[in-house]
Design a protein around this motif. Structure first.
Motif, PDB file in Angstrom:
ATOM      1  N   ARG A  40       0.830  -1.217   0.000  1.00 24.66           N
ATOM      2  CA  ARG A  40       0.000   0.000   0.000  1.00 24.66           C
ATOM      3  C   ARG A  40       0.858   1.258   0.000  1.00 24.66           C
ATOM      4  O   ARG A  40       0.509   2.272  -0.606  1.00 24.66           O
ATOM      5  N   HIS A  48      -7.259  -3.081  -2.179  1.00 22.06           N
ATOM      6  CA  HIS A  48      -7.902  -2.460  -3.350  1.00 22.06           C
ATOM      7  C   HIS A  48      -6.928  -2.182  -4.486  1.00 22.06           C
ATOM      8  O   HIS A  48      -5.829  -1.701  -4.274  1.00 22.06           O
ATOM      9  N   ARG A  49      -7.372  -2.460  -5.674  1.00 27.46           N
ATOM     10  CA  ARG A  49      -6.673  -2.033  -6.890  1.00 27.46           C
ATOM     11  C   ARG A  49      -7.724  -1.852  -7.972  1.00 27.46           C
ATOM     12  O   ARG A  49      -8.695  -2.618  -8.017  1.00 27.46           O
ATOM     13  N   SER A  50      -7.545  -0.847  -8.821  1.00 32.67           N
ATOM     14  CA  SER A  50      -8.444  -0.669  -9.970  1.00 32.67           C
ATOM     15  C   SER A  50      -8.114  -1.704 -11.025  1.00 32.67           C
ATOM     16  O   SER A  50      -6.938  -2.013 -11.254  1.00 32.67           O
ATOM     17  N   ARG A  73      -8.797  -2.830 -15.084  1.00 32.97           N
ATOM     18  CA  ARG A  73      -9.234  -2.287 -16.375  1.00 32.97           C
ATOM     19  C   ARG A  73      -9.302  -3.358 -17.468  1.00 32.97           C
ATOM     20  O   ARG A  73      -9.378  -3.030 -18.650  1.00 32.97           O
ATOM     21  N   HIS A  75     -12.394  -0.303 -21.401  1.00 35.98           N
ATOM     22  CA  HIS A  75     -12.943  -1.109 -20.288  1.00 35.98           C
ATOM     23  C   HIS A  75     -14.403  -0.750 -19.995  1.00 35.98           C
ATOM     24  O   HIS A  75     -15.128  -1.574 -19.450  1.00 35.98           O
ATOM     25  N   VAL A 131     -13.366  -0.384 -11.612  1.00 35.70           N
ATOM     26  CA  VAL A 131     -12.617   0.870 -11.710  1.00 35.70           C
ATOM     27  C   VAL A 131     -13.638   2.001 -11.845  1.00 35.70           C
ATOM     28  O   VAL A 131     -14.646   1.866 -12.545  1.00 35.70           O
ATOM     29  N   TYR A 132     -13.397   3.072 -11.120  1.00 38.45           N
ATOM     30  CA  TYR A 132     -14.240   4.266 -11.245  1.00 38.45           C
ATOM     31  C   TYR A 132     -13.991   4.913 -12.604  1.00 38.45           C
ATOM     32  O   TYR A 132     -12.885   4.826 -13.155  1.00 38.45           O
ATOM     33  N   ILE A 133     -15.005   5.597 -13.130  1.00 35.38           N
ATOM     34  CA  ILE A 133     -14.870   6.256 -14.428  1.00 35.38           C
ATOM     35  C   ILE A 133     -15.293   7.729 -14.330  1.00 35.38           C
ATOM     36  O   ILE A 133     -16.466   8.083 -14.531  1.00 35.38           O
ATOM     37  N   GLY A 134     -14.314   8.570 -14.001  1.00 35.21           N
ATOM     38  CA  GLY A 134     -14.574  10.011 -13.965  1.00 35.21           C
ATOM     39  C   GLY A 134     -14.820  10.572 -15.353  1.00 35.21           C
ATOM     40  O   GLY A 134     -15.414  11.646 -15.516  1.00 35.21           O
ATOM     41  N   GLY A 135     -14.377   9.802 -16.369  1.00 36.07           N
ATOM     42  CA  GLY A 135     -14.603  10.218 -17.758  1.00 36.07           C
ATOM     43  C   GLY A 135     -16.077  10.446 -18.069  1.00 36.07           C
ATOM     44  O   GLY A 135     -16.421  11.077 -19.073  1.00 36.07           O
ATOM     45  N   PHE A 189     -19.860   9.934 -11.642  1.00 32.65           N
ATOM     46  CA  PHE A 189     -18.834   9.056 -12.227  1.00 32.65           C
ATOM     47  C   PHE A 189     -19.477   7.714 -12.536  1.00 32.65           C
ATOM     48  O   PHE A 189     -20.563   7.403 -12.040  1.00 32.65           O
ATOM     49  N   LYS A 225      -1.532  -0.093  -6.072  1.00 35.07           N
ATOM     50  CA  LYS A 225      -0.747   1.116  -6.377  1.00 35.07           C
ATOM     51  C   LYS A 225      -0.391   1.824  -5.069  1.00 35.07           C
ATOM     52  O   LYS A 225      -1.286   2.067  -4.242  1.00 35.07           O
ATOM     53  N   ARG A 269       0.435   4.423  -2.116  1.00 32.13           N
ATOM     54  CA  ARG A 269      -0.079   5.716  -1.692  1.00 32.13           C
ATOM     55  C   ARG A 269       1.048   6.492  -1.010  1.00 32.13           C
ATOM     56  O   ARG A 269       2.020   5.890  -0.531  1.00 32.13           O
TER      57      ARG A 269
END
Ligand SMILES: Cc1cc2nc3c(=O)[nH]c(=O)nc-3n(C[C@H](O)[C@H](O)[C@H](O)COP(=O)(O)O)c2cc1C
Length: 273
Positions: free
Chosen positions: A11, A33-35, A37, A91, A154-158, A180, A196, A198
Motif C-alpha cells: 500500500r 484495493h486495486r483498480s 481495467r 474497459h 474501476v471508477y470512471i470520472g470520464g 462518475f 498502487k 499511496r
C-alpha cells in the motif's frame, strides 16, 4: 488474503513502513484495493447487483435525504455509447456492468412538489454537493462490497467529459448529474493489476493543525515509490508522479472537456447559487 505486513508494504510501496498493531479483516480487504481495467465477459448476476446496492444504501446519507441514484447498464450498445463519452475507454465497453452514480435532486423536487411545498434550496450549490457526496459514499460502499464478492472495478470520472450526452443516453431528468461511472466485473487474470502505492501518512494525516511544508519530503519519497511501481509494472510513464500530477492541473485543456462543467450543470438544471 495476504499477511497484513505485505499489505501495508504494498500500500505504501515501501518495506520500511510501520505496521499498526490494529488491523481487521475489513481493513485488510480495503488495503487490497486495486483498480482493474481488463475484464472477463462473465456477467454480474442480479443477486450480486442487489447485494451491492444494499451495501451502497447502507452508507450514511446527508440528513437521510438519499440524494443519489445509480443506473446499472448492461446493454452493449449503451455501454459503447458511454465509453465514447468517457474518451473511448475500452474497459467501459468491455466490463459486463457499468454502474453510473448520480447526484439526484430530481427525487427531492418531486417529493416537495407532491407535498405542495417549496424547494428553492435545491438551486444552491450546497445541495449539489450533498448529492455528489451521497453518491460518492454509496459508490465506495458498493466498491468494497463488489470486491468482497470476488468482483473487480474501476471508477470512471470520464463520465463527466460530456455530461449532457451521458444524461441523454441514460434518460436523466433535470436536476440529475452523472458524477462518475464504475466498471464492474470479473478481472481478466491474464492482465493482472497491482496495488498502487499511496503517499506516506504524513502527507494526508495532520495532527491538530494542517501543515503543507511537512509534505515535501514524503512526497519526494512518493515520487521514488511511484517510479519503482511504474518500472515494476513495465509502465512507460514519463516524469515523476509530481510532474505527471502537475500536467493534470496545467490548465483547462488538461480537464478533458470538464472545464465547461459549470455550463453543463446549468443546462442539467442545477442553478448553483
Ligand atoms: C472518481 C474517480 C474517477 C476515476 N476515473 C477513472 C477513469 O475515468 N478511468 C480510469 O481508468 N480510471 C479512473 N479512476 C481510477 C484511478 O485512476 C485510480 O483509482 C488511481 O490511479 C489509484 O489506483 P488504484 O485505484 O488502483 O489504487 C478514477 C478514480 C476515481 C476515484
Amino acid at each position: 488474503m495476504r499477511d497484513p505486513r505485505a499489505l501495508f508494504q504494498s500500500r505504501y510501496g515501501s518495506d520500511a513502513v510501520t505496521i499498526p498493531d490494529a488491523t481487521t479483516p475489513i481493513i485488510e480487504h480495503l488495503l487490497s484495493h486495486r483498480s482493474v481495467r481488463a475484464y472477463r465477459p462473465d456477467p454480474v448476476s442480479d443477486d450480486q447487483l442487489a447485494a451491492i446496492v444494499a451495501a451502497a444504501q447502507s452508507a450514511a446519507s446527508s440528513s437521510n435525504l438519499h440524494a443519489w441514484s445509480v443506473v446499472a447498464v448492461r446493454d452493449p450498445d449503451r455501454k459503447a455509447a458511454l465509453a465514447e463519452c468517457a474518451g473511448g475507454q475500452a474497459h467501459v465497453r468491455e466490463a459486463p456492468l457499468q454502474l453510473v452514480w448520480l447526484a439526484d435532486l430530481a427525487r427531492l423536487h418531486r417529493v416537495a412538489e407532491r407535498c405542495g411545498r417549496p424547494d428553492e434550496a435545491l438551486d444552491y450549490t450546497e445541495m449539489l454537493l450533498v448529492g455528489v457526496i451521497d453518491a460518492a459514499l454509496a459508490a465506495q460502499n458498493a466498491a468494497v462490497a463488489a470486491q468482497s464478492l470476488g468482483l473487480s472495478l474501476v471508477y470512471i470520472g470520464g463520465m463527466r467529459n460530456q455530461p449532457e450526452e451521458v444524461a441523454r443516453i441514460l434518460g436523466l431528468p433535470p436536476r440529475v448529474f452523472a458524477v462518475f461511472g464504475m466498471c464492474v466485473g470479473y478481472a481478466d487474470e491474464s492482465k493482472p493489476a497491482s496495488v498502487k502505492p499511496r503517499p506516506a501518512q504524513s502527507v494526508v494525516l495532520h495532527h491538530e493543525r494542517y501543515s503543507l511544508e511537512q509534505q515535501d519530503a514524503p512526497l519526494a519519497a512518493y515520487d521514488d515509490a511511484m517510479a519503482r511501481f511504474y518500472e515494476s509494472q513495465n509502465m512507460n510513464v514519463r516524469g515523476t508522479w509530481s510532474v505527471h500530477s502537475s500536467k493534470r492541473v496545467a490548465g483547462p485543456a488538461s480537464l478533458t472537456g470538464r472545464d465547461r462543467l459549470v455550463e453543463a450543470l446549468h443546462k442539467l438544471g442545477f442553478a448553483m447559487k
